[in-house]
Scaffold this motif. Structure first.
Motif, PDB file in Angstrom:
ATOM      1  N   MET A 201      -9.238 -56.710  -6.394  1.00 54.63           N
ATOM      2  CA  MET A 201     -10.686 -56.590  -6.294  1.00 54.63           C
ATOM      3  C   MET A 201     -11.418 -57.751  -6.930  1.00 54.63           C
ATOM      4  SD  MET A 201     -13.853 -55.508  -7.801  1.00 54.63           S
ATOM      5  CE  MET A 201     -13.619 -54.348  -8.915  1.00 54.63           C
ATOM      6  N   GLU A 202     -11.083 -57.828  -8.183  1.00 58.97           N
ATOM      7  CA  GLU A 202     -12.359 -58.879  -9.234  1.00 58.97           C
ATOM      8  C   GLU A 202     -11.756 -60.469  -8.601  1.00 58.97           C
ATOM      9  OE1 GLU A 202     -11.564 -57.530 -13.025  1.00 58.97           O
ATOM     10  OE2 GLU A 202     -13.490 -56.954 -13.119  1.00 58.97           O
ATOM     11  N   THR A 203     -10.551 -60.506  -8.163  1.00 53.70           N
ATOM     12  CA  THR A 203     -10.153 -61.991  -7.838  1.00 53.70           C
ATOM     13  C   THR A 203     -10.732 -62.090  -6.290  1.00 53.70           C
ATOM     14  OG1 THR A 203      -8.485 -61.595  -9.046  1.00 53.70           O
ATOM     15  CG2 THR A 203      -8.251 -63.648  -7.710  1.00 53.70           C
ATOM     16  N   VAL A 204     -10.495 -61.335  -5.398  1.00 48.85           N
ATOM     17  CA  VAL A 204     -10.901 -61.718  -3.823  1.00 48.85           C
ATOM     18  C   VAL A 204     -12.281 -61.263  -3.354  1.00 48.85           C
ATOM     19  CG1 VAL A 204      -8.569 -61.562  -3.425  1.00 48.85           C
ATOM     20  CG2 VAL A 204      -9.734 -59.621  -2.531  1.00 48.85           C
ATOM     21  N   ALA A 205     -12.943 -60.181  -3.975  1.00 49.97           N
ATOM     22  CA  ALA A 205     -13.870 -59.591  -3.388  1.00 49.97           C
ATOM     23  C   ALA A 205     -15.258 -60.257  -3.548  1.00 49.97           C
ATOM     24  CB  ALA A 205     -14.498 -58.303  -3.902  1.00 49.97           C
ATOM     25  N   ASP A 206     -15.980 -60.498  -2.249  1.00 46.68           N
ATOM     26  CA  ASP A 206     -17.221 -60.936  -2.017  1.00 46.68           C
ATOM     27  C   ASP A 206     -18.163 -59.781  -2.013  1.00 46.68           C
ATOM     28  OD1 ASP A 206     -16.864 -63.716  -1.941  1.00 46.68           O
ATOM     29  OD2 ASP A 206     -16.224 -63.286  -0.061  1.00 46.68           O
ATOM     30  N   ARG A 207     -17.658 -58.443  -1.754  1.00 50.71           N
ATOM     31  CA  ARG A 207     -18.422 -57.367  -1.615  1.00 50.71           C
ATOM     32  C   ARG A 207     -17.409 -56.211  -1.655  1.00 50.71           C
ATOM     33  NH1 ARG A 207     -20.392 -55.475   3.377  1.00 50.71           N
ATOM     34  NH2 ARG A 207     -22.141 -53.829   3.242  1.00 50.71           N
ATOM     35  N   VAL A 208     -18.148 -55.311  -2.371  1.00 51.64           N
ATOM     36  CA  VAL A 208     -16.945 -54.035  -2.757  1.00 51.64           C
ATOM     37  C   VAL A 208     -17.466 -52.736  -2.058  1.00 51.64           C
ATOM     38  CG1 VAL A 208     -15.820 -52.439  -4.460  1.00 51.64           C
ATOM     39  CG2 VAL A 208     -16.180 -54.914  -4.743  1.00 51.64           C
ATOM     40  N   VAL A 209     -16.777 -51.895  -1.566  1.00 53.52           N
ATOM     41  CA  VAL A 209     -17.059 -50.785  -0.939  1.00 53.52           C
ATOM     42  C   VAL A 209     -16.136 -49.714  -1.642  1.00 53.52           C
ATOM     43  CG1 VAL A 209     -16.865 -49.146   1.097  1.00 53.52           C
ATOM     44  CG2 VAL A 209     -17.356 -51.596   1.182  1.00 53.52           C
ATOM     45  N   LEU A 210     -16.683 -48.771  -2.273  1.00 55.75           N
ATOM     46  CA  LEU A 210     -16.070 -47.483  -2.908  1.00 55.75           C
ATOM     47  C   LEU A 210     -15.796 -46.384  -1.927  1.00 55.75           C
ATOM     48  CD1 LEU A 210     -14.795 -48.100  -5.637  1.00 55.75           C
ATOM     49  CD2 LEU A 210     -16.686 -46.795  -6.644  1.00 55.75           C
ATOM     50  N   LEU A 211     -14.491 -45.806  -2.035  1.00 52.84           N
ATOM     51  CA  LEU A 211     -14.204 -44.930  -0.996  1.00 52.84           C
ATOM     52  C   LEU A 211     -13.906 -43.566  -1.821  1.00 52.84           C
ATOM     53  CD1 LEU A 211     -14.299 -44.667   2.250  1.00 52.84           C
ATOM     54  CD2 LEU A 211     -11.857 -45.033   2.129  1.00 52.84           C
ATOM     55  N   LYS A 212     -14.487 -42.438  -1.342  1.00 50.22           N
ATOM     56  CA  LYS A 212     -13.992 -41.208  -2.127  1.00 50.22           C
ATOM     57  C   LYS A 212     -14.038 -40.299  -1.133  1.00 50.22           C
ATOM     58  CE  LYS A 212     -14.867 -38.265  -6.431  1.00 50.22           C
ATOM     59  NZ  LYS A 212     -15.343 -38.467  -7.577  1.00 50.22           N
ATOM     60  N   GLU A 213     -12.991 -39.666  -0.841  1.00 50.12           N
ATOM     61  CA  GLU A 213     -12.968 -38.184  -0.005  1.00 50.12           C
ATOM     62  C   GLU A 213     -13.584 -38.461   1.384  1.00 50.12           C
ATOM     63  OE1 GLU A 213     -14.474 -35.365  -2.429  1.00 50.12           O
ATOM     64  OE2 GLU A 213     -12.646 -35.276  -3.538  1.00 50.12           O
ATOM     65  N   GLY A 214     -13.156 -39.813   1.945  1.00 49.17           N
ATOM     66  CA  GLY A 214     -13.815 -40.342   3.240  1.00 49.17           C
ATOM     67  C   GLY A 214     -15.171 -40.679   3.509  1.00 49.17           C
ATOM     68  N   ARG A 215     -15.837 -40.759   2.046  1.00 50.53           N
ATOM     69  CA  ARG A 215     -17.160 -41.186   2.218  1.00 50.53           C
ATOM     70  C   ARG A 215     -17.477 -42.348   1.425  1.00 50.53           C
ATOM     71  NH1 ARG A 215     -18.802 -35.532   1.879  1.00 50.53           N
ATOM     72  NH2 ARG A 215     -19.546 -34.980   3.806  1.00 50.53           N
TER      73      ARG A 215
END
Ligand SMILES: Nc1ncnc2c1ncn2[C@@H]1O[C@H](COP(=O)(O)OP(=O)(O)OP(=O)(O)O)[C@@H](O)[C@H]1O
Ligand SMILES: [Mg+2]
Length: 240
Positions: A201-215
């Motif tokens: 994530m730290e190497t490639v992400a321009d944007r991060v989305v965190l997913l938890k239990e389908g949300r």
């Protein structure tokens, strides 16, 4: 751009995706982060129409996947490459045959043109000279790079990576991450990377989305995710 609008997905009454709203901007790498079983692979499969959402819709370059005929979906899929969680190479085909397969089946390119193209993509992934090897003769990292070569051979606009670094040692993971960045930089590829690898994530992400239990519980810059959700990231690293 890919728009994911209010997507719900159930399996046998179990809610796996619960109202996902997300825009995938062109030319960027979006990383979807989350522990095992949170619906990451299911989300990717909805995006390319392998699964259909129970509610909501996916719109790729202005075209809604809902209600597309098989042939139309097939046309749209040409813009997408999917790097599966395993590398999904054909064990009975050599490296060059694995990469050439799609070109042989779906284009009118000559044998010579295909050979040249295969050589070229192998160079892009740093695997020159491996044309005649079988998958069983390759390391995990090399297999992954061949899978990426097979994906880029038909110049997709979007590449969807499912856990690209899982099971790889640090050095191979580094090579794969660098490759994801190179494809963005040099070919303008738009990528979605699903992972529970924080280094990735730290190497490639321009944007991060965190997913938890389908949300989606976080959407933003990689610099922010550690500040706001460090506990969840630790939990994720331990759980993998
Ligand atoms: N085809 C299917 N039929 C029934 N249930 C499914 C199917 N595909 C996925 N699921 C369920 O959906 C949930 C989410 O699965 P998914 O594969 O998306 O998780 P993931 O976040 O990719 O996890 P991992 O990191 O382990 O790959 C799981 O509970 C899984 O059992
Ligand atoms: Mg998965």
């Amino acid at each position: 751009m890919i728009e994911i609008k209010g997507v719900w997905k159930y399996f046998e009454g179990k809610e796996v995706l619960r109202g996902i709203n997300l825009k995938i901007e062109d030319g960027m790498t979006t990383v979807v982060l989350g522990p095992s079983g949170q619906g990451k692979t299911v989300l990717l499969k909805n995006i390319i129409g392998l699964y259909k959402p129970e509610r909501g819709e996916i719109i790729a370059d202005g075209i809604s996947l809902n209600g597309l005929k098989k042939r139309e979906l097939f046309e749209l899929r040409k813009k997408f490459a999917f790097i599966f969680q395993g590398s999904a190479l054909f064990d009975f085909l050599t490296v060059d045959e694995n990469i050439a397969l799609y070109l042989r089946m779906h284009t009118k390119m000559s044998k010579e043109e295909i050979e040249k193209k295969v050589k070229n993509v192998l160079k892009v992934v740093g695997m020159e000279g491996t044309e005649q090897l079988y998958p069983e003769e390759l390391s995990g990292g090399m297999k992954k790079r061949v899978a990426i070569a097979r994906a880029v051979v038909f110049s997709p606009k979007y590449i969807l990576y499912d856990e690209p670094t899982t099971g790889l040692d640090r050095e191979n993971a580094r090579v794969v991450n660098a490759l994801i960045n190179r494809l963005k930089r040099e070919y303008g590829v738009t990528s979605i990377v699903v992972t529970h690898d924080i280094d990735c994530m730290e190497t490639v992400a321009d944007r991060v989305v965190l997913l938890k239990e389908g949300r989606i519980i976080f959407m933003g810059k990689k610099e922010e995710v550690k500040e706001s959700h460090l506990d969840y990231l630790y939990e994720m690293e331990e759980g993998k």
